[in-house]
Design a protein around this motif. Structure first.
Motif, short mmCIF file in Angstrom:
data_model
loop_
_atom_site.label_atom_id
_atom_site.label_comp_id
_atom_site.label_asym_id
_atom_site.label_seq_id
_atom_site.Cartn_x
_atom_site.Cartn_y
_atom_site.Cartn_z
N ASP A 171 0.37 -1.02 -0.06
CA ASP A 171 0.12 -0.10 0.10
C ASP A 171 0.65 0.80 0.01
OD1 ASP A 171 -2.15 -1.52 -0.11
OD2 ASP A 171 -2.31 -1.43 2.21
N TYR A 172 2.16 1.44 0.24
CA TYR A 172 2.70 2.03 -0.18
C TYR A 172 3.55 2.43 -1.09
CZ TYR A 172 2.23 2.76 5.32
OH TYR A 172 1.40 2.88 6.48
N SER A 192 -1.56 4.01 8.87
CA SER A 192 -1.42 5.02 7.72
C SER A 192 -2.37 3.57 6.70
CB SER A 192 0.13 5.11 7.51
OG SER A 192 0.18 5.92 8.26
N ALA A 193 -2.14 2.34 6.25
CA ALA A 193 -1.93 1.51 5.69
C ALA A 193 -4.02 1.30 6.09
CB ALA A 193 -1.47 0.23 5.52
N VAL A 210 -5.85 3.72 7.19
CA VAL A 210 -6.93 4.24 6.04
C VAL A 210 -6.75 4.41 4.51
CG1 VAL A 210 -7.08 5.74 8.35
CG2 VAL A 210 -5.26 5.83 6.95
N ALA A 211 -6.07 4.43 4.52
CA ALA A 211 -5.46 4.36 2.35
C ALA A 211 -6.58 2.86 2.23
CB ALA A 211 -3.61 4.13 2.44
N ASP A 212 -7.29 2.41 2.40
CA ASP A 212 -7.38 1.11 1.94
C ASP A 212 -9.30 1.72 1.00
OD1 ASP A 212 -9.68 -1.48 1.82
OD2 ASP A 212 -7.37 -1.66 2.23
N LYS A 213 -9.35 1.54 0.39
CA LYS A 213 -10.34 1.89 -0.43
C LYS A 213 -12.31 1.25 -0.23
CE LYS A 213 -7.65 2.75 -4.89
NZ LYS A 213 -7.93 1.73 -6.31
N GLU A 265 -14.42 8.00 2.54
CA GLU A 265 -13.55 8.84 3.10
C GLU A 265 -14.48 9.41 3.89
OE1 GLU A 265 -12.76 12.88 0.87
OE2 GLU A 265 -13.67 11.73 -0.07
N THR A 289 -12.75 7.88 7.09
CA THR A 289 -11.01 8.12 6.93
C THR A 289 -10.31 9.40 7.70
OG1 THR A 289 -10.40 6.35 5.00
CG2 THR A 289 -8.75 7.87 5.69
N ASN A 290 -11.14 10.21 7.33
CA ASN A 290 -11.14 11.48 7.89
C ASN A 290 -11.76 11.53 9.16
OD1 ASN A 290 -10.40 12.97 5.54
ND2 ASN A 290 -12.82 13.20 4.83
N LEU A 323 -8.12 10.16 11.38
CA LEU A 323 -7.12 10.73 11.09
C LEU A 323 -7.13 12.32 12.36
CD1 LEU A 323 -6.73 11.00 7.66
CD2 LEU A 323 -5.21 10.01 8.67
#
Length: 501
Positions: free
Chosen positions: A230-231, A446-447, A449-452, A456, A459-460, A463
């Motif tokens: 994911d990076y 980080s990985a 919250v980056a997952d689709k 969104e 995710t916010n 964070l």
């Protein structure tokens, strides 16, 4: 007068005062008052002997190992040392003469009056001058005189040569019993020890211990490669996650296997230590982290493990890997040393070196090589084959783990606890990964919250929770929302809840 009291009243006093002693099977109706005091003295004496033997044993066991017979002392030498120390502390462990005299005076007011006409009765626990069991005259000879009629009566009636001999014999019998138990020559002791060994071995071989540890290693080993995809900087993130795995789960597994092998081959406990902050073997781990206890599948992190050796008598540092090869038979020690090397130099003494310019070089570990080694060598190391993970075992473990973490999250109130437990649950629900360690709020978060699959808006909120938590001012509403996300069975439903916040 003293003789009259000794003859006329000792038996009567014995009948009334020894009732509690008879209930324990120590006395009889025909014995005199001296027996009661004798039992107290013997009890105190046995306790003192145990303390002395323990002190001597501790001193000897620290110096002794199975590979160095010349360091151990013989039974005769230990007994002599115990007897010498016992003779120096015996008097201080006797029931004070004043204590006994006061009790007798309470039972016999006439004798109390006679003593008070001679002089005051000393305070309880006073142990000076004439108020001691043993007094000496001007010529230095032991005498029963001094202190007054009451104290002379106690010495004549209680502290007799016969009592001293019986007490000494009881001390010696207790010492012999302790020494037999220590050497394992007592049949009962051996049976008890054998039962305990079988119990520990059975506990280690139970599926909740060894098998669960094997499954946990295999499932956590998947995380570095899975999340590094994911990076953009795959290699850098993978390296961080692999290091966290080896320093946590990997070294913990190595510790568990090593401790079992040392136990199985009866290697002295004091030789090796596994704690990163202390050399006291007793504090190496709490009870839940003992090598034969069930594995905590819901743990958030692993306690730092660091293999080291106790220094020699002349304070020389010993190489723990070389010591493993030396004290364990056949290929066991070699395989264990190899396993520790593959966890990385941060986990054992001697794994780091200083260069000429002061730079520290750390021997790197290898996750793939570590897994291959334990899979291949567990049978030769501990006599149990490595338990390979299958679909059924993985599904069962994931279900049980999710249930445990959910229970922990429901009870959690600390903001960091809530966030980390939520990350663990979401990673399992969304990515199908079992995660833990020191990177839960770092690369793992980080990985995640980056997952689709995560909306969104959700995710916010996650964070925001991390940001405010770092600042130390997270709100109760936000914390409650993060907990509800972790506890939800379907996080897509939580997306709709955000609109109402």
């Amino acid at each position: 007068l003293v003789d009259a009291y000794a003859i006329d009243h000792a038996k009567q006093t014995m009948n009334t005062s020894m009732a509690s002693t008879r209930e324990k099977g120590y006395g009889s109706d025909s014995e005199q008052l001296a027996r009661k005091t004798k039992n107290k003295l013997k009890k105190s004496s046995r306790s003192s002997v145990r303390e002395v033997v323990k002190a001597v044993d501790d001193d000897q066991e620290k110096k002794a190992t199975k590979r160095s017979k010349k360091r151990s002392k013989s039974k005769k030498a230990i007994s002599l040392e115990v007897e010498n120390e016992w003779s120096s502390i015996q008097a201080s462990n006797l029931v004070p003469l004043t204590t006994v005299a006061i009790r007798i005076a309470e039972e016999y007011p006439d004798l109390k009056d006679i003593q008070e006409s001679h002089g005051a009765i000393a305070e309880n626990n006073s142990n000076v001058g004439a108020f001691q069991w043993t007094v000496h005259n001007q010529d230095g000879d032991e005498t029963n005189e001094g202190g007054g009629p009451l104290y002379e009566f106690c010495r004549n009636a209680l502290y007799t040569s016969n009592f001293k001999e019986k007490c000494s014999n009881a001390n010696q019998a207790e010492l012999d019993k302790i020494m037999k138990a220590k050497k394992g020559s007592s049949v009962g002791f051996r049976k008890q020890g054998a039962t305990q060994i079988r119990s520990i071995e059975s506990s280690f071989e139970d599926k909740s211990c060894f098998a669960a540890a094997c499954y946990l290693v295999q499932m956590l080993a998947k995380v570095p490669q899975s999340l590094s995809n994911d990076y953009a900087d795959n290699d850098g993130i993978a390296s961080i996650l692999e290091r966290d795995f080896l320093n946590g789960c990997g070294s913990n597994f190595a510790k568990r296997i090593t401790q079992y092998c040392l136990f199985k081959h009866e290697v002295e406990d004091e030789i090796f230590h596994f704690d990163a902050t202390t050399s006291n073997v007793q504090s190496d781990s709490d009870e839940s982290d003992l090598f034969y206890m069930p594995v905590d599948i819901a743990r958030r992190s692993f306690r730092k493990t660091y293999l080291s050796c106790a220094p020699t008598d002349d304070k020389q540092i010993q190489d723990p890997l070389a010591m493993l090869r030396d004290v364990l038979p056949g290929n066991v020690g070699v395989s264990l040393a190899r396993m520790w090397i593959l966890t990385g130099g941060e986990n054992y003494d001697g794994g780091t070196k200083q260069t000429g310019n002061g730079t520290e070089l750390i021997r790197s570990g290898n996750v793939a090589a570590f897994l291959a080694h334990v899979e291949e060598s567990c049978l030769s190391m501990c006599g149990i084959p490595f338990k390979l993970l299958d679909k059924k075992s993985e599904k069962s473990l994931m279900f049980a783990r999710r249930k445990e973490i959910t229970g922990l999250l429901e009870e959690a109130s600390n903001p960091m606890d809530v966030l980390e437990l939520t990350v663990m649950l979401l990673s399992q629900k969304i990515k199908g990964l079992l995660v833990c360690g020191n990177t839960l709020t770092g690369p793992i978060f980080s990985a995640l919250v980056a997952d689709k699959k995560i909306p969104e808006a959700l995710t916010n909120k996650l964070l925001e929770a991390v940001s405010t938590l770092q600042q130390g001012d997270i709100t109760e509403d936000l914390l409650g929302y993060i907990k509800s996300v972790g506890l939800s069975k379907d996080i897509t439903k939580e997306h709709n809840l955000i609109l109402n916040l």
